[in-house]
Design a protein around this motif. Sequence first.
Motif, PDB file in Angstrom:
ATOM      1  N   PRO A 135       0.878  13.188   0.975  1.00 22.32           N
ATOM      2  CA  PRO A 135       1.725  12.490   0.006  1.00 22.32           C
ATOM      3  C   PRO A 135       1.191  11.107  -0.375  1.00 22.32           C
ATOM      4  O   PRO A 135       1.644  10.522  -1.351  1.00 22.32           O
ATOM      5  N   TYR A 136       0.247  10.588   0.414  1.00 26.27           N
ATOM      6  CA  TYR A 136      -0.335   9.284   0.093  1.00 26.27           C
ATOM      7  C   TYR A 136      -1.679   9.135   0.781  1.00 26.27           C
ATOM      8  O   TYR A 136      -2.036   9.909   1.676  1.00 26.27           O
ATOM      9  N   ILE A 137      -2.450   8.137   0.325  1.00 28.27           N
ATOM     10  CA  ILE A 137      -3.720   7.815   0.977  1.00 28.27           C
ATOM     11  C   ILE A 137      -3.786   6.298   1.175  1.00 28.27           C
ATOM     12  O   ILE A 137      -3.059   5.549   0.517  1.00 28.27           O
ATOM     13  N   ILE A 138      -4.636   5.863   2.089  1.00 34.01           N
ATOM     14  CA  ILE A 138      -4.939   4.447   2.262  1.00 34.01           C
ATOM     15  C   ILE A 138      -6.404   4.257   1.894  1.00 34.01           C
ATOM     16  O   ILE A 138      -7.292   4.863   2.499  1.00 34.01           O
ATOM     17  N   ASN A 143     -14.188  -5.259   0.363  1.00 29.66           N
ATOM     18  CA  ASN A 143     -13.770  -6.629   0.692  1.00 29.66           C
ATOM     19  C   ASN A 143     -12.681  -6.660   1.759  1.00 29.66           C
ATOM     20  O   ASN A 143     -12.126  -7.712   2.070  1.00 29.66           O
ATOM     21  N   GLY A 144     -12.352  -5.468   2.267  1.00 29.93           N
ATOM     22  CA  GLY A 144     -11.367  -5.371   3.336  1.00 29.93           C
ATOM     23  C   GLY A 144      -9.947  -5.158   2.871  1.00 29.93           C
ATOM     24  O   GLY A 144      -9.044  -4.926   3.688  1.00 29.93           O
ATOM     25  N   VAL A 145      -9.700  -5.223   1.556  1.00 28.57           N
ATOM     26  CA  VAL A 145      -8.351  -4.989   1.038  1.00 28.57           C
ATOM     27  C   VAL A 145      -7.988  -3.515   1.214  1.00 28.57           C
ATOM     28  O   VAL A 145      -8.754  -2.624   0.827  1.00 28.57           O
ATOM     29  N   LYS A 146      -6.798  -3.291   1.800  1.00 32.13           N
ATOM     30  CA  LYS A 146      -6.324  -1.930   2.032  1.00 32.13           C
ATOM     31  C   LYS A 146      -5.208  -1.615   1.032  1.00 32.13           C
ATOM     32  O   LYS A 146      -4.210  -2.340   0.966  1.00 32.13           O
ATOM     33  N   VAL A 147      -5.402  -0.547   0.279  1.00 33.14           N
ATOM     34  CA  VAL A 147      -4.449  -0.181  -0.772  1.00 33.14           C
ATOM     35  C   VAL A 147      -3.807   1.165  -0.428  1.00 33.14           C
ATOM     36  O   VAL A 147      -4.506   2.164  -0.248  1.00 33.14           O
ATOM     37  N   ALA A 148      -2.487   1.161  -0.326  1.00 31.98           N
ATOM     38  CA  ALA A 148      -1.737   2.411  -0.144  1.00 31.98           C
ATOM     39  C   ALA A 148      -1.454   2.989  -1.529  1.00 31.98           C
ATOM     40  O   ALA A 148      -0.969   2.281  -2.414  1.00 31.98           O
ATOM     41  N   ILE A 149      -1.767   4.272  -1.711  1.00 38.02           N
ATOM     42  CA  ILE A 149      -1.565   4.929  -3.006  1.00 38.02           C
ATOM     43  C   ILE A 149      -0.750   6.192  -2.783  1.00 38.02           C
ATOM     44  O   ILE A 149      -1.138   7.071  -2.004  1.00 38.02           O
ATOM     45  N   THR A 150       0.401   6.298  -3.444  1.00 39.34           N
ATOM     46  CA  THR A 150       1.233   7.487  -3.358  1.00 39.34           C
ATOM     47  C   THR A 150       1.569   7.970  -4.760  1.00 39.34           C
ATOM     48  O   THR A 150       1.337   7.256  -5.745  1.00 39.34           O
ATOM     49  N   VAL A 182       7.776   5.407   0.479  1.00 38.21           N
ATOM     50  CA  VAL A 182       7.486   3.977   0.589  1.00 38.21           C
ATOM     51  C   VAL A 182       7.931   3.456   1.955  1.00 38.21           C
ATOM     52  O   VAL A 182       7.199   2.691   2.608  1.00 38.21           O
ATOM     53  N   LYS A 183       9.108   3.888   2.400  1.00 32.06           N
ATOM     54  CA  LYS A 183       9.580   3.476   3.732  1.00 32.06           C
ATOM     55  C   LYS A 183       8.638   3.992   4.824  1.00 32.06           C
ATOM     56  O   LYS A 183       8.336   3.287   5.787  1.00 32.06           O
ATOM     57  N   GLU A 184       8.166   5.237   4.654  1.00 25.03           N
ATOM     58  CA  GLU A 184       7.248   5.822   5.635  1.00 25.03           C
ATOM     59  C   GLU A 184       5.945   5.037   5.692  1.00 25.03           C
ATOM     60  O   GLU A 184       5.419   4.748   6.778  1.00 25.03           O
ATOM     61  N   ILE A 185       5.417   4.666   4.528  1.00 33.00           N
ATOM     62  CA  ILE A 185       4.182   3.878   4.479  1.00 33.00           C
ATOM     63  C   ILE A 185       4.400   2.509   5.126  1.00 33.00           C
ATOM     64  O   ILE A 185       3.567   2.034   5.908  1.00 33.00           O
ATOM     65  N   GLN A 186       5.523   1.898   4.805  1.00 33.80           N
ATOM     66  CA  GLN A 186       5.830   0.580   5.371  1.00 33.80           C
ATOM     67  C   GLN A 186       5.935   0.627   6.893  1.00 33.80           C
ATOM     68  O   GLN A 186       5.526  -0.317   7.587  1.00 33.80           O
ATOM     69  N   SER A 187       6.462   1.719   7.414  1.00 31.83           N
ATOM     70  CA  SER A 187       6.675   1.837   8.859  1.00 31.83           C
ATOM     71  C   SER A 187       5.417   2.202   9.622  1.00 31.83           C
ATOM     72  O   SER A 187       5.233   1.791  10.777  1.00 31.83           O
ATOM     73  N   ASN A 188       4.531   2.976   8.968  1.00 31.56           N
ATOM     74  CA  ASN A 188       3.421   3.587   9.717  1.00 31.56           C
ATOM     75  C   ASN A 188       2.028   3.100   9.351  1.00 31.56           C
ATOM     76  O   ASN A 188       1.076   3.412  10.063  1.00 31.56           O
ATOM     77  N   GLU A 189       1.893   2.346   8.264  1.00 28.08           N
ATOM     78  CA  GLU A 189       0.550   2.030   7.784  1.00 28.08           C
ATOM     79  C   GLU A 189       0.309   0.518   7.700  1.00 28.08           C
ATOM     80  O   GLU A 189       1.239  -0.264   7.483  1.00 28.08           O
TER      81      GLU A 189
END
Length: 524
Positions: A135-138, A143-150, A182-189
């Motif tokens: 459902p999403y990727i990181i 440059n070290g920036v991590k982007v969550a994409i769903t 979004v809640k799942e990403i916030q909690s786990n990533e």
Amino acid sequence: MTKQTTIKVLYTSDIHGSVMPINYGTNEKAELGLATYATLVQKKRQENEHMIVLDNGDLIQGTPLMAHYVKNHAEKPNPMIAIMNQIGLDAGVPGNHEFNFGKAILQDAVDQSNYPWLSANIVDEKTGKPYFGSPYIIKTLSNGVKVAITGVTTHYVPNWETPEHIQGIQFADAFTTLKEIVKEIQSNEDYDLLIALYHGGFERDMETGEVTENLTGENQAYEMADKIDGIDILLTGHQHRNVTGTIRDCLVIQPGNNGEAYGEIDVTFRWEEDRWVTATKQANVKTLEGVPADPIILKEMEELEQSTQNWLDEPIGEIQGDMIIRDPFQARVRKHPFIELVQKVQMDASGAAISVTALLGNEATGFPAKITMRDIVTNYKFPNTLVVLSLTGEDIKQALEKSAEYFTLDANGDMTVNPDYLIPKPEHYNYDMWEGIEYSIRVSNPKGSKVESITYRGKPLDMEESYDVVMNNYRASGGGDFDMFKDKPVVKEIQQDMVELISNYIEERGMIEARVTDNFSVEV
């Protein structure tokens, strides 16, 4: 001095099969399509070290090239996917039109992709898991920036699509699903920026919050940006609009359709307390004006494009009389011979005595004296099949009242198109005309009472009697808010698409007479 870095996000939406820089209706050059966009992306990569490239759906359907590919060359790699692979797409989202060609074509497209397809709310009905994988990727940039994409897709797909094309697939509410993800990403990533792709559009005015369309659930972008905490950027589509703005602190954008434009988002970060924090974010919709098409892609497309052009230029038949559409508004107010021909095709293919169709867009030109496949695909641009429904007279009356809402009176008392059918996007295809019955519409009458008479074979339509009515699969599913058609008994389904049915009808007869049966009237 504060440490800073930037990233750039490029994205497309509603490409609709556009590869070549060409308008297939006129065969004239146009600054659009993936071959042109590929050049742009390559240039941007040279200028920007940290970049993400995304697609927001309705990718594989919509041009004669893709219709021809599916019918005659489906054993070869899907050209849309091959080019997206060359571009280096990081992720894509399925749109509602991805399902139009059936599950086999769609699954082939997914299997050929070198990038993940994200749609958290499209799930396998047996397992309950996302049908297209994660459902999403990181995405971690250099440059070290991590982007969550769903990603999520409008859950209205079952209201439009042929049931067998989505068999075994469930479409959960897009807003509810996105909120949970979004809640799942916030909690786990661990991430620095969250991008949500949504193949859907806006149901409210972005500045005022006022409702701009019926709140059916087809479009939920405003609600997503307004009520889901944590989305930094919401990439939208589906409505074919050019939009940028901010709702609360969520940056929103939509980049039109057909590969004529793309979305470009620039995000600046500053280093605070051992992590990257968003400092600024800006979105722009940009055209491909002045960008040359990629010569390598043009070379790779040469064989399929030539085959498509040959197919489009095949003579099908001739018209005796005049079937040119010069004024699309008048072609809806008064019966036009082109509309009568489409109705005849539908009735011939189905055996139904009553038919419903629409003039699908204002770019429709009707048929010239000598008809080619190009003329047919230009005038009938959707891959619709036909369905015969059993409808009561009351159902028919309600449908006519719904269509009558297409018209309104302006300040001078003259008849014009209801703005609801123009904003937020043109929906001329949601005004239907009927064959096999006689009816009259009085635009000045109150809503719900605009249809003044309906007869069938010389007698008043019986409100309780059942009638077999043929229409396209989009309308038969209730598409366009024709709720009176939902869940009605299906008498017959014709699985050939309308382009094929129209071409077969004309080829069999050779000469088609441009005739009009004046069975309806629309008056002030």
